[in-house]
Design a protein around this motif. Structure first.
Motif, PDB file in Angstrom:
ATOM      1  N   THR A   1      -9.738  16.479   2.829  1.00  0.00           N
ATOM      2  CA  THR A   1      -8.984  15.305   2.968  1.00  0.00           C
ATOM      3  C   THR A   1      -7.535  15.472   3.174  1.00  0.00           C
ATOM      4  OG1 THR A   1      -9.089  14.047   1.616  1.00  0.00           O
ATOM      5  CG2 THR A   1     -10.642  13.668   2.800  1.00  0.00           C
ATOM      6  N   GLU A   2      -6.793  14.749   3.757  1.00  0.00           N
ATOM      7  CA  GLU A   2      -5.305  14.069   4.486  1.00  0.00           C
ATOM      8  C   GLU A   2      -4.980  13.026   4.033  1.00  0.00           C
ATOM      9  OE1 GLU A   2      -3.162  16.052   7.229  1.00  0.00           O
ATOM     10  OE2 GLU A   2      -4.525  15.662   8.520  1.00  0.00           O
ATOM     11  N   PRO A   3      -3.321  13.089   3.428  1.00  0.00           N
ATOM     12  CA  PRO A   3      -3.103  11.587   3.328  1.00  0.00           C
ATOM     13  C   PRO A   3      -2.749  11.066   4.031  1.00  0.00           C
ATOM     14  CG  PRO A   3      -1.677  13.467   2.213  1.00  0.00           C
ATOM     15  CD  PRO A   3      -2.862  14.109   2.782  1.00  0.00           C
ATOM     16  N   VAL A   4      -2.521   9.842   4.836  1.00  0.00           N
ATOM     17  CA  VAL A   4      -2.214   8.827   6.180  1.00  0.00           C
ATOM     18  C   VAL A   4      -1.061   8.029   5.990  1.00  0.00           C
ATOM     19  CG1 VAL A   4      -2.481   7.471   8.331  1.00  0.00           C
ATOM     20  CG2 VAL A   4      -4.862   8.460   6.839  1.00  0.00           C
TER      21      VAL A   4
ATOM     22  N   PRO B   1       0.988  -1.138  -0.199  1.00  0.00           N
ATOM     23  CA  PRO B   1      -0.102   0.065  -0.449  1.00  0.00           C
ATOM     24  C   PRO B   1       0.733   1.127  -0.121  1.00  0.00           C
ATOM     25  CG  PRO B   1      -0.874  -1.706   1.861  1.00  0.00           C
ATOM     26  CD  PRO B   1       0.682  -1.899   1.225  1.00  0.00           C
ATOM     27  N   GLY B   2       0.063   2.506  -1.018  1.00  0.00           N
ATOM     28  CA  GLY B   2       1.278   3.866  -1.665  1.00  0.00           C
ATOM     29  C   GLY B   2       2.470   2.970  -2.207  1.00  0.00           C
ATOM     30  N   PHE B   3       2.163   2.436  -2.645  1.00  0.00           N
ATOM     31  CA  PHE B   3       3.138   2.203  -3.835  1.00  0.00           C
ATOM     32  C   PHE B   3       2.159   1.540  -5.170  1.00  0.00           C
ATOM     33  CE2 PHE B   3       5.898   1.514  -0.252  1.00  0.00           C
ATOM     34  CZ  PHE B   3       7.118   2.458  -0.654  1.00  0.00           C
TER      35      PHE B   3
ATOM     36  N   CYS C   1       4.251   6.307  -3.943  1.00  0.00           N
ATOM     37  CA  CYS C   1       3.002   7.308  -4.741  1.00  0.00           C
ATOM     38  C   CYS C   1       3.892   8.946  -4.613  1.00  0.00           C
ATOM     39  CB  CYS C   1       1.758   7.799  -4.083  1.00  0.00           C
ATOM     40  SG  CYS C   1       0.943   5.856  -4.625  1.00  0.00           S
ATOM     41  N   PRO C   2       3.333  10.046  -5.218  1.00  0.00           N
ATOM     42  CA  PRO C   2       3.488  10.954  -4.887  1.00  0.00           C
ATOM     43  C   PRO C   2       3.110  11.584  -3.400  1.00  0.00           C
ATOM     44  CG  PRO C   2       3.395  10.773  -7.354  1.00  0.00           C
ATOM     45  CD  PRO C   2       2.618  10.171  -6.612  1.00  0.00           C
ATOM     46  N   PRO C   3       3.420  12.756  -3.004  1.00  0.00           N
ATOM     47  CA  PRO C   3       3.132  13.971  -1.454  1.00  0.00           C
ATOM     48  C   PRO C   3       1.682  14.047  -2.285  1.00  0.00           C
ATOM     49  CG  PRO C   3       5.529  14.222  -2.325  1.00  0.00           C
ATOM     50  CD  PRO C   3       4.584  13.570  -3.541  1.00  0.00           C
TER      51      PRO C   3
ATOM     52  N   ASP D   1       8.622  10.432   5.643  1.00  0.00           N
ATOM     53  CA  ASP D   1       9.019  10.618   4.734  1.00  0.00           C
ATOM     54  C   ASP D   1       8.398   8.829   4.437  1.00  0.00           C
ATOM     55  OD1 ASP D   1       9.869   8.311   5.986  1.00  0.00           O
ATOM     56  OD2 ASP D   1      11.869   7.632   4.827  1.00  0.00           O
ATOM     57  N   GLY D   2       6.988   8.673   4.404  1.00  0.00           N
ATOM     58  CA  GLY D   2       5.956   7.958   4.368  1.00  0.00           C
ATOM     59  C   GLY D   2       5.209   7.768   3.049  1.00  0.00           C
ATOM     60  N   VAL D   3       4.434   6.672   2.569  1.00  0.00           N
ATOM     61  CA  VAL D   3       3.552   6.967   1.138  1.00  0.00           C
ATOM     62  C   VAL D   3       2.068   6.778   1.955  1.00  0.00           C
ATOM     63  CG1 VAL D   3       5.380   5.864   0.157  1.00  0.00           C
ATOM     64  CG2 VAL D   3       3.940   5.073   1.199  1.00  0.00           C
ATOM     65  N   SER D   4       1.195   7.057   1.417  1.00  0.00           N
ATOM     66  CA  SER D   4      -0.414   7.111   1.098  1.00  0.00           C
ATOM     67  C   SER D   4      -0.638   5.890   1.037  1.00  0.00           C
ATOM     68  CB  SER D   4      -0.793   8.425   1.408  1.00  0.00           C
ATOM     69  OG  SER D   4      -1.992   8.287   1.700  1.00  0.00           O
TER      70      SER D   4
END
Length: 973
Positions: free
Chosen positions: A409-412, A377-379, A390-392, A575-578
């Motif tokens: 909303t905002e990314p987790v 998830p997030g890739f 995924c991009p920010p 530096d995580g992804v969502s």
């Protein structure tokens, strides 16, 4: 002739005496020797000296002296004087005391002078010279890396235990010591206190460095040093505490390097397995793989690789064994351009086994090519073989393409690793063993599709390392960091398959200061999960270390013992992804779409997207979805802090039952209390205690704190650097293991193994069950009084599969109320009466209301009451007498009328019909006629009253004609 011979003998004897003295003092004024022949001595004294020396030379076989050559002596510096100067003197070699003409002392170099690394000070010329090939020098330092035996200057000292009542007096520490193991030192594994001691003399500012492995908290490890110019004593000290059958894991020590020592007058030869190929080397290099070397080698010798092998840094070659199933492992290949992967088998590198011999195993065939698992998830893979983040501001579930988060909303952000086709970019793996280096460069873990598992390693006691680095945490925009804020958490699922004493460690390193073991697991474990919460925003490295056995080993025999990690989830990584989006708080303007932070204790309303404060006495759950459900109500008799971060009790408890209210005040117990349990003794007699710090109410600033001081004893006076990790537990109830300083050689008592027993307050109640926590009545017997016991319930959630609970039962008295006292009235004296108030017995209350003051009220005396009673009695008697007379007179009149009726009846004895039973007018005055009535037969008063009562009902009687001869009365039917 005789006169000349004694003079010669005298000079020879005195020369022999001076040389002997020089061997002890390292200094001689050789010119003074010749001056003895020119002395003018008295003849008697001269003759006595001649005789003595003559006898000594004759019987001791004094021989003529010869000149000293370079091989007969060596140079040494004297001790430095107060000015920092020293002298170079020549000292005869042992057994060479008969030579003469030693070089004269000369002024030496400054006391702080030393050569560079790779050089040594050649004392004959007092110049720095390069070390020869096969040797090395540290200049002003000394290194100890060969531990075949305890090097010169080191000593191991064990302290006997103070055996308690639980120990065995026959057990001693005579056999406990630091044990050389070739390339490292191993500490003791028992409860004895063992010190490794080394004395070093520093000529200038210096330093000490060493490598060590310290895996067991039950074995206390300390290093004492206070470097200064002059003599310094270095201590490495261990002391274990064995509770139960647990076996201690020793401390391993190697590569001790000390800088700042005196000059180096010679170079050290390379130890076996190492070499220095060029002159001027500051260290020796390990021999490459499949080569070996001896002592002081300048090159390494190649092994016959067809039949033998040698790990890196070997002193000899070993025969290659036949290949077995322990020499290969399974991997999943990376996805190719077609999105396919397959299972393959590879030899453990370096391959040391032979395939072409009888009985050898071969590699199994590779598996079929299969579709690659989806991205984490997030890739996303974007139709390629590689998964990209995924991009920010966008999110993906790993299957679909990345999408932007909707408005409001905002990314987790974070990581969700559940597919293991390749090792993630922020993770790395390695193999470590302080005892040997043959696993250096190996992969400690291997990816396996739906999990990642421990690798083969070089030997069974290798540490297989998996590391995950998180540069920091970023909480959602709508979350404001306050007290107890959860900045992030890590959750991983794992299982262990072991046939022996394998162990998995989970460690954390905050800001790259020091590594702390958070949890460890032994033996086989079913699939389970573990959670660790970060309450501090910092750079963190999480490490998993797996060891198949802690026993020394050079081979792989337990490769089937593995640990598998199925998933790792890290929340709020900077530096995580969502993988999803969450609602955020918006500006109050209708058109506002910008996320704004909420104050502490506020949640996001799902309909208005506005920050809303949690209701009173609720706790905001950090790791929950937006909405009112994020606010969890506090338990009974508890309230929340101002920022709704936790629930606590204000040390007041109220209880009502059967219209009776009780109020308990525990303010005197509000501060943190300490309870020491023990002493207890281990099998060898080590005394230890369990220290409990308890904060019953847990209000603001009144939390219990437990701290480990094992690593702080050597630097207790020095301030800690900011961010340095220490084992400090801040909670409601915590426990530490305390070992007294007496008898163990420590400067203060040791505090270790600090753990939390209760970090959440559930509530206070008289019930025996609250939120699934059960109070055991057998541990808290009920008393006979009517005051209930108050139970304080706590919980500590360390694992998602394990919940620790705690119940504190308080036997106490409630606050006093008006129901707890009663009134007593005193006697009436002088028309005054006292009213007193006393406590009910037995008294079962404290504090609260106090007894009312005594009351004095007016009252009437007893004489007055008696008089009033007599008057009332006389009056009542008069009234009764009057009523009696009235009814008696009334009765007489009725008798008169009745008798008149009887006498006026006819001869047939028939009674005339009376027109009325009432008296006729004038009959009241005919009382004088009553005396003339004559009754033929007397009728009683009772029968008359009965007749009067029945007269009203004429149907109840009949007239009967009487016989004239017997007309003596009236008979009623």
């Amino acid at each position: 002739m005789f006169a000349d011979q004694p003079i010669l003998i005298l000079s020879h004897c005195l020369s022999h005496a001076l040389i002997t003295h020089a061997l002890n003092t390292h200094s001689i004024n050789w010119k003074a020797l010749l001056a003895w022949e020119a002395f003018a001595l008295p003849k008697q004294l001269f003759f006595l000296l001649v005789v003595v020396c003559y006898c000594d030379c004759v019987f001791c076989h004094c021989s003529p002296k010869t000149n000293c050559f370079g091989k007969d002596y060596y140079y040494e510096y004297t001790e430095c004087d107060s000015t920092g100067s020293r002298w170079r003197v020549a000292i005869p070699q042992r057994g060479q005391g008969s030579c003469t003409s030693l070089p004269e002392p000369v002024r030496g170099t400054e006391c702080t002078f030393s050569c560079e690394a790779g050089e040594f000070l050649e004392l004959s010329a007092q110049e720095c010279t390069q070390c020869a090939a096969g040797t090395y020098s540290l200049g002003s330092g000394v290194r100890f890396d060969d531990w075949e035996s305890l090097p010169a200057g080191f000593s191991s000292l064990a302290t006997d235990l103070d055996n308690g009542p639980g120990g065995d007096d026959n057990l001693s520490c005579n056999s406990s010591s630091w044990i050389p193991q070739g390339s490292y030192l191993e500490s003791n594994r028992d409860e004895c206190t063992v010190s490794l001691i080394y004395a070093v003399h520093l000529k200038k500012q210096g330093s000490v460095s060493f490598e060590y492995q310290y895996p067991d908290d039950n074995l206390f490890f300390q290093f004492f040093v206070n470097l200064k110019s002059g003599t310094n004593i270095l201590y490495w000290r261990t002391a274990g505490i064995v509770i139960g059958t647990k076996v201690l894991k020793p401390v391993l020590l190697k590569n001790v390097h000390i800088e700042g020592v005196a000059y180096t007058s010679e170079c050290f030869p390379c130890k076996p397995g190492t070499f220095s190929p060029t002159p001027g080397s500051s260290r020796c290099q390990p021999c490459p793989r499949d080569t070996h070397s001896g002592h002081g080698a300048s090159s390494c010798t190649l092994c016959n690789t067809s039949t033998h092998y040698a790990p890196e840094g070997s002193s000899g070659c070993k025969a290659r064994p036949p290949c077995s199933t322990k020499d290969y492992f399974q991997i999943h290949t990376p996805c190719d351009k077609e999105g396919k992967t397959q299972v393959m088998y590879r030899w453990v590198q370096p391959q040391i086994c032979l395939v072409s011999v009888a009985g050898a195993e071969t590699l199994p065939p590779s598996g079929a090519r299969e579709p690659c698992p989806p991205c984490n998830p997030g890739f996303y893979n974007n139709d390629t073989a590689t998964c990209s983040p995924c991009p920010p501001g966008t999110f993906s579930d790993g299957v679909k393409a990345c999408e932007s988060c909707p408005a409001g909303t905002e990314p987790v952000v974070g990581y969700q690793y559940k597919w293991w086709n390749v090792l993630p970019a922020n993770m790395k793996t390695s193999c470590f063993n302080v005892g040997n280096s043959k696993c250096d460069g190996m992969n400690g873990w291997e990816v396996a599709g739906d999990h990642i598992q421990s690798g083969a390693g070089g030997s069974d006691n290798d540490y297989l390392i998996l590391n995950l680095h998180v540069p920091g945490f970023k909480t959602p925009t709508s979350v404001t960091g306050g007290a107890g804020t959860e900045f992030g958490r890590i959750v991983f699922e794992f299982e262990m398959v072991c046939s022996a004493d394998c162990e998995l460690y989970f460690m954390v390193d905050v800001n790259r200061k020091s590594t702390k073991v958070l949890e460890s697991w032994n033996g086989s474990k079913d699939r389970q999960s573990y959670t660790h919460i970060m309450n501090k925003n910092a750079s963190v490295s999480y490490t998993w270390a797996f060891q198949r056995t802690n026993q020394p080993s050079d081979v792989r025999q337990k490769v089937s013992d593995v640990v598998r990690i199925h998933s790792i989830t890290v929340s709020n990584s900077v530096d995580g992804v969502s993988s999803e989006c969450r609602a955020c708080a918006l500006l109050a303007q209708p058109s506002g779409s910008l996320c704004v932070p909420c104050p502490p204790g506020h949640y996001i309303h799902p309909h208005t997207s506005q920050c809303t404060e949690c209701p009173p006495n609720t706790r905001l759950t950090s790791h929950s979805s937006p909405g009112p459900e994020a606010c969890s109500p506090c338990g009974p008799a508890s309230k929340s802090t101002k920022d709704h971060s936790r629930c606590f009790n204000d040390c007041v408890f109220s209880y009502s039952e059967n219209n009776v209210s009780l109020r308990f005040d525990y303010s005197s117990l509000g501060s943190v209390g300490t309870l020491m349990n023990g002493p207890s003794f281990t099998s060898k007699g080590t005394k230890y205690y369990h220290l409990f710090n308890i904060s019953l109410c847990g209000g603001e600033g009144r939390r219990a704190v437990c701290t480990d001081n094992v690593t702080d004893l050597s630097s207790a006076d020095s301030p800690r650097e900011s961010g340095e990790i220490t084992n400090v537990v801040d909670t409601f109830i915590c426990q530490s293991t305390i070992i007294p300083s007496s008898g163990r050689g420590f400067r203060t008592a040791l505090s270790s193994q600090s753990i939390s027993l209760a970090d959440t307050f559930l509530g206070a109640t008289v019930a025996l069950n609250l939120d699934g926590v059960q109070a055991r009545p057998d541990l808290f017997p009920q008393t006979s009084n009517k005051i209930p016991d108050v139970n304080f319930y706590y919980r500590y959630v360390a694992l998602t599969v394990c919940v620790c609970v705690c119940v504190c039962k308080i036997k106490s008295c409630p606050h006093c109320s008006p129901q707890d006292y009663h009134q007593i009235e005193g006697a009436c004296k002088g028309r005054q009466q006292d009213k007193l108030f006393v406590w009910n017995e037995p008294k079962r209350c404290v504090g609260g209301v106090s007894l009312p003051e005594k009351l004095t009220l007016p009252c009437e005396s007893l004489d007055f009451l008696i008089m009033m009673g007599a008057v009332i009695g006389v009056f009542a008697a008069a009234v009764l007498l009057s009523i009696t007379c009235y009814f008696w007179k009334k009765n007489k009149r009725l008798e008169y009328k009745y008798s008149k009726l009887v006498m006026s009846s006819n001869k047939e004895c028939e009674l005339p019909g009376a027109d009325s039973c009432a008296m006729m007018e004038g009959e009241e005055n005919e009382g004088d006629m009553e005396d003339e009535v004559v009754y033929s037969k007397k009728i009683s008063l009772i029968r008359k009253l009965k007749a009067i009562a029945l007269r009203g009902n004429r149907d109840n009687y009949e007239n009967v004609q009487l016989n004239s001869s017997q007309s003596n009365g009236l008979v009623w039917g």
